[in-house]
Every structure is written in C-alpha cells, then in structure tokens.
Design a protein around this motif. Structure first.
Motif, PDB file in Angstrom:
ATOM      1  N   ALA A 112     -18.074  25.918 -20.901  1.00 40.37           N
ATOM      2  CA  ALA A 112     -17.193  25.327 -21.904  1.00 40.37           C
ATOM      3  C   ALA A 112     -15.729  25.513 -21.511  1.00 40.37           C
ATOM      4  CB  ALA A 112     -17.468  25.946 -23.266  1.00 40.37           C
ATOM      5  N   LEU A 113     -15.377  26.707 -21.050  1.00 38.41           N
ATOM      6  CA  LEU A 113     -14.006  26.952 -20.608  1.00 38.41           C
ATOM      7  C   LEU A 113     -13.643  26.046 -19.448  1.00 38.41           C
ATOM      8  CD1 LEU A 113     -11.387  28.607 -20.525  1.00 38.41           C
ATOM      9  CD2 LEU A 113     -12.592  30.264 -19.062  1.00 38.41           C
ATOM     10  N   GLY A 114     -14.539  25.907 -18.475  1.00 43.85           N
ATOM     11  CA  GLY A 114     -14.248  25.073 -17.319  1.00 43.85           C
ATOM     12  C   GLY A 114     -13.972  23.631 -17.691  1.00 43.85           C
ATOM     13  N   ARG A 115     -14.674  23.129 -18.681  1.00 40.64           N
ATOM     14  CA  ARG A 115     -14.506  21.723 -19.043  1.00 40.64           C
ATOM     15  C   ARG A 115     -13.160  21.433 -19.675  1.00 40.64           C
ATOM     16  NH1 ARG A 115     -20.826  21.815 -20.741  1.00 40.64           N
ATOM     17  NH2 ARG A 115     -21.574  21.454 -18.617  1.00 40.64           N
ATOM     18  N   THR A 116     -12.518  22.444 -20.227  1.00 40.42           N
ATOM     19  CA  THR A 116     -11.171  22.218 -20.766  1.00 40.42           C
ATOM     20  C   THR A 116     -10.164  21.980 -19.646  1.00 40.42           C
ATOM     21  OG1 THR A 116     -10.561  24.577 -20.759  1.00 40.42           O
ATOM     22  CG2 THR A 116     -11.687  23.735 -22.720  1.00 40.42           C
ATOM     23  N   LEU A 117     -10.525  22.353 -18.427  1.00 40.20           N
ATOM     24  CA  LEU A 117      -9.603  22.234 -17.298  1.00 40.20           C
ATOM     25  C   LEU A 117      -9.768  20.929 -16.533  1.00 40.20           C
ATOM     26  CD1 LEU A 117     -10.151  25.840 -15.851  1.00 40.20           C
ATOM     27  CD2 LEU A 117      -8.430  25.104 -17.531  1.00 40.20           C
ATOM     28  N   TYR A 118     -10.839  20.183 -16.809  1.00 38.99           N
ATOM     29  CA  TYR A 118     -11.158  19.064 -15.927  1.00 38.99           C
ATOM     30  C   TYR A 118     -10.153  17.917 -16.018  1.00 38.99           C
ATOM     31  CZ  TYR A 118     -13.593  15.447 -13.408  1.00 38.99           C
ATOM     32  OH  TYR A 118     -13.897  14.463 -12.500  1.00 38.99           O
ATOM     33  N   LEU A 131     -18.035  20.233 -23.697  1.00 39.75           N
ATOM     34  CA  LEU A 131     -17.605  21.545 -24.177  1.00 39.75           C
ATOM     35  C   LEU A 131     -18.652  22.117 -25.126  1.00 39.75           C
ATOM     36  CD1 LEU A 131     -13.775  21.156 -24.917  1.00 39.75           C
ATOM     37  CD2 LEU A 131     -14.827  22.844 -23.420  1.00 39.75           C
ATOM     38  N   ALA A 132     -19.115  21.267 -26.025  1.00 37.67           N
ATOM     39  CA  ALA A 132     -20.154  21.708 -26.955  1.00 37.67           C
ATOM     40  C   ALA A 132     -21.449  22.000 -26.213  1.00 37.67           C
ATOM     41  CB  ALA A 132     -20.378  20.651 -28.033  1.00 37.67           C
ATOM     42  N   GLY A 133     -21.850  21.080 -25.335  1.00 36.19           N
ATOM     43  CA  GLY A 133     -23.089  21.272 -24.602  1.00 36.19           C
ATOM     44  C   GLY A 133     -23.076  22.537 -23.755  1.00 36.19           C
ATOM     45  N   GLY A 134     -21.886  22.901 -23.249  1.00 34.81           N
ATOM     46  CA  GLY A 134     -21.777  24.104 -22.447  1.00 34.81           C
ATOM     47  C   GLY A 134     -22.090  25.370 -23.218  1.00 34.81           C
ATOM     48  N   LEU A 135     -22.047  25.291 -24.540  1.00 33.03           N
ATOM     49  CA  LEU A 135     -22.371  26.457 -25.364  1.00 33.03           C
ATOM     50  C   LEU A 135     -23.856  26.584 -25.651  1.00 33.03           C
ATOM     51  CD1 LEU A 135     -19.429  26.171 -27.932  1.00 33.03           C
ATOM     52  CD2 LEU A 135     -19.612  27.736 -25.989  1.00 33.03           C
ATOM     53  N   ALA A 136     -24.655  25.657 -25.111  1.00 33.67           N
ATOM     54  CA  ALA A 136     -26.089  25.671 -25.411  1.00 33.67           C
ATOM     55  C   ALA A 136     -26.728  26.992 -25.008  1.00 33.67           C
ATOM     56  CB  ALA A 136     -26.783  24.505 -24.700  1.00 33.67           C
ATOM     57  N   SER A 137     -26.454  27.439 -23.791  1.00 38.01           N
ATOM     58  CA  SER A 137     -27.054  28.713 -23.373  1.00 38.01           C
ATOM     59  C   SER A 137     -26.427  29.887 -24.101  1.00 38.01           C
ATOM     60  CB  SER A 137     -26.918  28.894 -21.862  1.00 38.01           C
ATOM     61  OG  SER A 137     -25.558  28.966 -21.471  1.00 38.01           O
ATOM     62  N   THR A 138     -25.135  29.766 -24.433  1.00 36.95           N
ATOM     63  CA  THR A 138     -24.461  30.843 -25.162  1.00 36.95           C
ATOM     64  C   THR A 138     -25.107  31.072 -26.518  1.00 36.95           C
ATOM     65  OG1 THR A 138     -22.406  30.191 -24.080  1.00 36.95           O
ATOM     66  CG2 THR A 138     -22.217  31.654 -25.981  1.00 36.95           C
ATOM     67  N   VAL A 139     -25.490  29.985 -27.174  1.00 36.46           N
ATOM     68  CA  VAL A 139     -26.105  30.085 -28.494  1.00 36.46           C
ATOM     69  C   VAL A 139     -27.592  30.421 -28.393  1.00 36.46           C
ATOM     70  CG1 VAL A 139     -26.682  28.812 -30.603  1.00 36.46           C
ATOM     71  CG2 VAL A 139     -24.422  28.522 -29.529  1.00 36.46           C
ATOM     72  N   PHE A 140     -28.309  29.673 -27.539  1.00 36.41           N
ATOM     73  CA  PHE A 140     -29.763  29.722 -27.604  1.00 36.41           C
ATOM     74  C   PHE A 140     -30.410  30.734 -26.666  1.00 36.41           C
ATOM     75  CE2 PHE A 140     -29.104  25.760 -29.882  1.00 36.41           C
ATOM     76  CZ  PHE A 140     -30.066  25.867 -30.883  1.00 36.41           C
ATOM     77  N   VAL A 177     -17.882  28.381 -15.187  1.00 37.00           N
ATOM     78  CA  VAL A 177     -16.647  27.586 -15.180  1.00 37.00           C
ATOM     79  C   VAL A 177     -16.769  26.446 -14.173  1.00 37.00           C
ATOM     80  CG1 VAL A 177     -14.194  27.621 -14.592  1.00 37.00           C
ATOM     81  CG2 VAL A 177     -15.163  29.453 -15.995  1.00 37.00           C
ATOM     82  N   VAL A 178     -17.287  26.757 -12.993  1.00 32.78           N
ATOM     83  CA  VAL A 178     -17.449  25.731 -11.962  1.00 32.78           C
ATOM     84  C   VAL A 178     -18.492  24.701 -12.393  1.00 32.78           C
ATOM     85  CG1 VAL A 178     -18.060  25.282  -9.564  1.00 32.78           C
ATOM     86  CG2 VAL A 178     -16.756  27.338 -10.153  1.00 32.78           C
ATOM     87  N   ARG A 179     -19.632  25.160 -12.918  1.00 30.51           N
ATOM     88  CA  ARG A 179     -20.672  24.221 -13.355  1.00 30.51           C
ATOM     89  C   ARG A 179     -20.155  23.287 -14.440  1.00 30.51           C
ATOM     90  NH1 ARG A 179     -23.959  28.771 -13.454  1.00 30.51           N
ATOM     91  NH2 ARG A 179     -24.057  28.715 -15.730  1.00 30.51           N
ATOM     92  N   GLY A 180     -19.318  23.807 -15.316  1.00 27.61           N
ATOM     93  CA  GLY A 180     -18.752  22.962 -16.358  1.00 27.61           C
ATOM     94  C   GLY A 180     -17.942  21.812 -15.782  1.00 27.61           C
ATOM     95  N   ASN A 181     -17.158  22.088 -14.769  1.00 27.13           N
ATOM     96  CA  ASN A 181     -16.392  21.040 -14.111  1.00 27.13           C
ATOM     97  C   ASN A 181     -17.287  20.078 -13.341  1.00 27.13           C
ATOM     98  OD1 ASN A 181     -13.215  21.322 -14.163  1.00 27.13           O
ATOM     99  ND2 ASN A 181     -14.040  23.395 -14.209  1.00 27.13           N
ATOM    100  N   LEU A 182     -18.334  20.611 -12.711  1.00 22.80           N
ATOM    101  CA  LEU A 182     -19.243  19.745 -11.957  1.00 22.80           C
ATOM    102  C   LEU A 182     -19.955  18.752 -12.869  1.00 22.80           C
ATOM    103  CD1 LEU A 182     -20.774  22.324  -9.446  1.00 22.80           C
ATOM    104  CD2 LEU A 182     -19.433  20.294  -8.851  1.00 22.80           C
ATOM    105  N   THR A 183     -20.257  19.151 -14.090  1.00 24.65           N
ATOM    106  CA  THR A 183     -20.888  18.225 -15.031  1.00 24.65           C
ATOM    107  C   THR A 183     -19.982  17.028 -15.306  1.00 24.65           C
ATOM    108  OG1 THR A 183     -22.111  20.014 -16.084  1.00 24.65           O
ATOM    109  CG2 THR A 183     -21.853  17.977 -17.348  1.00 24.65           C
ATOM    110  N   LEU A 184     -18.708  17.279 -15.567  1.00 21.60           N
ATOM    111  CA  LEU A 184     -17.771  16.187 -15.811  1.00 21.60           C
ATOM    112  C   LEU A 184     -17.495  15.393 -14.542  1.00 21.60           C
ATOM    113  CD1 LEU A 184     -15.313  17.895 -18.304  1.00 21.60           C
ATOM    114  CD2 LEU A 184     -16.728  15.879 -18.744  1.00 21.60           C
ATOM    115  N   LEU A 185     -17.519  16.053 -13.398  1.00 21.65           N
ATOM    116  CA  LEU A 185     -17.347  15.351 -12.129  1.00 21.65           C
ATOM    117  C   LEU A 185     -18.435  14.301 -11.958  1.00 21.65           C
ATOM    118  CD1 LEU A 185     -15.755  15.408  -9.342  1.00 21.65           C
ATOM    119  CD2 LEU A 185     -17.676  16.777  -8.520  1.00 21.65           C
ATOM    120  N   GLN A 186     -19.679  14.666 -12.237  1.00 24.21           N
ATOM    121  CA  GLN A 186     -20.765  13.696 -12.128  1.00 24.21           C
ATOM    122  C   GLN A 186     -20.681  12.624 -13.205  1.00 24.21           C
ATOM    123  OE1 GLN A 186     -24.738  15.141 -11.584  1.00 24.21           O
ATOM    124  NE2 GLN A 186     -24.141  16.700 -10.098  1.00 24.21           N
TER     125      GLN A 186
END
Length: 411
Positions: A273-279, A153-162, A325-334
């Motif tokens: 980040a939003l997607g990862r809350t759903l995984y 969730l935190a890592g998903g904000l990397a592009s949002t911040v930087f 949202v999809v990429r966030g879930n794919l990260t946790l899937l892997q």
C-alpha cells in the motif's frame, strides 16, 4: 485536486458522471477477494498439510492449478470486459468465489481439493485486479492512474487484514471452519458490492489519442516490445509470487512462529500500500522503460536480501515490508503497461495477453517453489534463485526500448 467521482466519463464527452460507488466498492472487494481467496492459503497451508497428511507440494499444486486456470480464463474474460463491462463478470465471479472457497473447505480428498481450486481460478480471473483495472481504465480515462492507485492501495492491505485474521481463526478453529467463516465474509462483502455498484452504463472505448503509438491489435501482441515485456513480467512475476508464498516457511525455518510469520506477510501487504502511493510520482519522473527495469531490479534486490540476511526476525519483517513496497509498484506498473505503450482501446484483451504468461508463472511458483526449496537446501537457497530470475527479467526489460513516460495523461 481532481474529483475522481464527478468528472466526465472516459468517453471524453465530459457530460456523464462517473459511477460514484465504483471506487469504494472495488476497494472493499479487492481487499476481501485477495485476502480470502489468495492470501488465506499460505497462512493455512501448514494446518492443511498437518490435518490431511498431504505433502506441501501436493497442496500447493492445487493452488497453482487455480492460478493456471485464472490465466487461461483471463483472456476470454478480457474480451468480454472490453465489450460488456465488469458488472456481470465480477458479480458472477463473486458468487463463484464463495462457492469455491466452501468447496475447498469441504474437500474430502485431494482430487476434490484440486477441483475446488480450479473453480477458484475462474473466480480469480473474474474478480481480481484485471477486471477491476479494465473498469477503471475505461471509466476514468486520463485519470486512471489515480483511480488505479486508490484501488490497489486498498488491495495491498488484503494480506495485512486477512493474514493475521486467518491465523487467529486457525489457532482456535480447524482450517476447514476457518475457510467457511471466510467464505461468509466474502459473500457479504463482494456479491452485493459488485451487483449494485457496477451497474452504470459501459461507455464505448475512446479513440486512441496517440495514433502514432498504435498498430493493429493483432500486430501489437506479436511485436518485439510486447514479447520482451511479457517475458520480463513472467520471470519477475514468478519470483514475486514464489516470494509471497515462500515467506512464511522461510521465516519459520529461521525460528518464527506461524503467527509471527503471518504478521510478517501481513505487514508486507502494508508495504504494498505504501509503495503504491509513490507510483504516480515515479511515472512522472521516469520513462516507462526505466521504471520497468528499475522496479524489477529492486524486486530482485529485496528477494536476495531476504535470502542472505539470517535475522533477527524484526529485520526480516522490515525486509518483507520493503519487498512489499516494490510489489506494490510492480502491480501498478503492469496495470499501466498497455496504456503507456499502446493506448486504451483494446485494454482488456491486450492486458490479459500481456499478463497471462506472468499469471501462469505465478501459478507454477507455489508448487515449483516448494520443490526447488527442497533441492537447494531450503527457502534461503530458493530466494537466491528467485533473485537471479529477477536479474534476467531486468535485462530483458531494458531492451524494450526507451519511450517518454505519459504519466497519468497518456493514452
């Protein structure tokens, strides 16, 4: 709700507290490492090529080299993580990451630029998700999905911040000065965090609680399921990486300013980040094969939508968020693919082997994407081709065989 910071360690003894500083430290370092070492590049690419005269393909080739080096280094680093833990690996990786970003900023020619990015590739392997996932899988055991979700969730904000921050700096400074400032932030956040927070004793690998799912380590990597899954992740990873790197030029093709395109990339990170809350819910409600195929298919669908929808820009930004949202879930899937099927005992090595081909494909994606875009009439054509890659990956994922989901408690 389970307290992630106080329950027993992953050895199953229940008498050792988990290192309290690990989760907040990894949250901070994943945001910073991904944001600076990875996401700053697509934002700065147009400034780099305009200043140096290098072609887009030549510049992205250096970034692709970094990801190739990361894939190769990741297998050895995975073995070290299984035996020794993340402390030395991630601390040294942080130091190398700072040095490599400074080298990128100072590169006087294309050869030096490539050399600097090759160093960055080793740093990626030692500081990005794979070592963090190995640490959380061992220390958090049965609660690993919750811990993995928090960090991603935190890592998903990397592009949002930087991404917006990088664009704002580049608007007023040179791309080289921007990288120097970002390297300073990287040093201040990641080096002390990894050096101080990851010092806890590394627990021995627990015995697999599902021996019926376990074969010899070498046999697992050669099994039909492992090979098909690796190919599916490779095709999907190529598509998703090319989408991330290609999003900014796609939007610029359609009239967006570089800053607006950077904001779209950043908001896509918020979608991750939003997607990862759903995984976790998805993991409980689906089999591992069903969610693997479904998420890869959804990745293809969002890529096709970005290719086919001409605008306006706010609609494309919304599609970027959905793709995130999809990429966030794919990260946790892997992150959970190995433990859901083969247990935790050799997580570092098996996870590195499973994701290495996908990392190589992702490494080729920036360069290949820029070349393909030129041959198919632009980034819209490229995104359609990438959607086709995801379709093939979905079909392969469906053949990895049904297995009951183990959710957050599987081995």
């Amino acid at each position: 709700m389970t307290d992630l910071h106080t329950r027993g360690a992953a050895t199953g003894t229940g008498d050792r507290s988990r290192p309290r500083a690990v989760l907040p430290a990894l949250c901070a370092t994943q945001i910073t490492s991904w944001g600076i070492v990875y996401y700053a590049f697509p934002v700065l690419l147009s400034w780099i090529t305009a200043d140096t005269g290098w072609s887009t393909g030549a510049a992205t080739g250096a970034f692709s080299l970094a990801l190739l080096v990361s894939a190769a280094a990741g297998v050895l680093i995975g073995r070290i993580l299984d035996r020794r833990g993340p402390h030395v690996v991630m601390t040294a990786g942080s130091v190398l990451a700072v040095a490599s970003v400074l080298a990128v900023a100072a590169a006087p020619n294309l050869a030096a630029f490539y050399a600097a990015w090759s160093l960055a590739g080793v740093a990626m392997a030692a500081t990005f998700y794979q070592p963090a996932f190995a640490a959380l899988t061992r220390w958090w055991g049965a609660d690993r999905v919750r811990a993995l979700t928090i960090v991603t969730l935190a890592g998903g904000l990397a592009s949002t911040v930087f991404a917006p921050l990088t664009a704002a700096l580049a608007e007023h400074l040179t791309w080289r000065t921007t990288y120097v400032l970002l390297a300073g932030v990287l040093a201040l956040v990641t080096i002390p965090a990894h050096a101080l927070a990851l010092r806890a004793p590394w627990p021995p690998a627990p015995p697999d609680p599902h021996p019926d799912r376990t074969t010899r380590n070498d046999d697992t990597a050669l099994s039909r399921t492992f090979v098909l899954l690796a190919i599916a992740f490779t095709l999907s990873g190529f598509a998703m990486s090319a989408v991330v790197i290609g999003l900014v030029p796609l939007l610029e093709e359609r009239g967006a300013s570089p800053t607006a395109a950077a904001w779209a990339l950043g908001l896509g990170g918020a979608g991750q980040a939003l997607g990862r809350t759903l995984y976790a819910t998805l993991a409980h409600r689906t089999t591992v094969t069903t969610r693997t195929a479904t998420l890869i298919a959804l990745g293809g669908a969002t890529t096709a939508a970005l290719a086919l929808v001409p605008g306006p820009i706010p609609v494309l930004v919304l599609l970027s968020v959905l793709a995130g949202v999809v990429r966030g879930n794919l990260t946790l899937l892997q992150a959970t693919a190995v433990t859901d099927r083969w247990g935790t005992t050799h997580y570092g090595r098996l996870s590195a082997l499973l994701t290495a081909p996908a990392t190589i494909a992702a490494a080729l994606a920036p360069w290949a994407g820029s070349v393909l875009a030129g041959s198919v009439g632009g980034y819209s054509g490229l995104f359609l081709a990438l959607a086709g890659s995801s379709v093939v990956a979905t079909l392969l994922a469906m053949r990895t065989g049904p297995r009951r989901s183990v959710g957050t408690t599987g081995g």
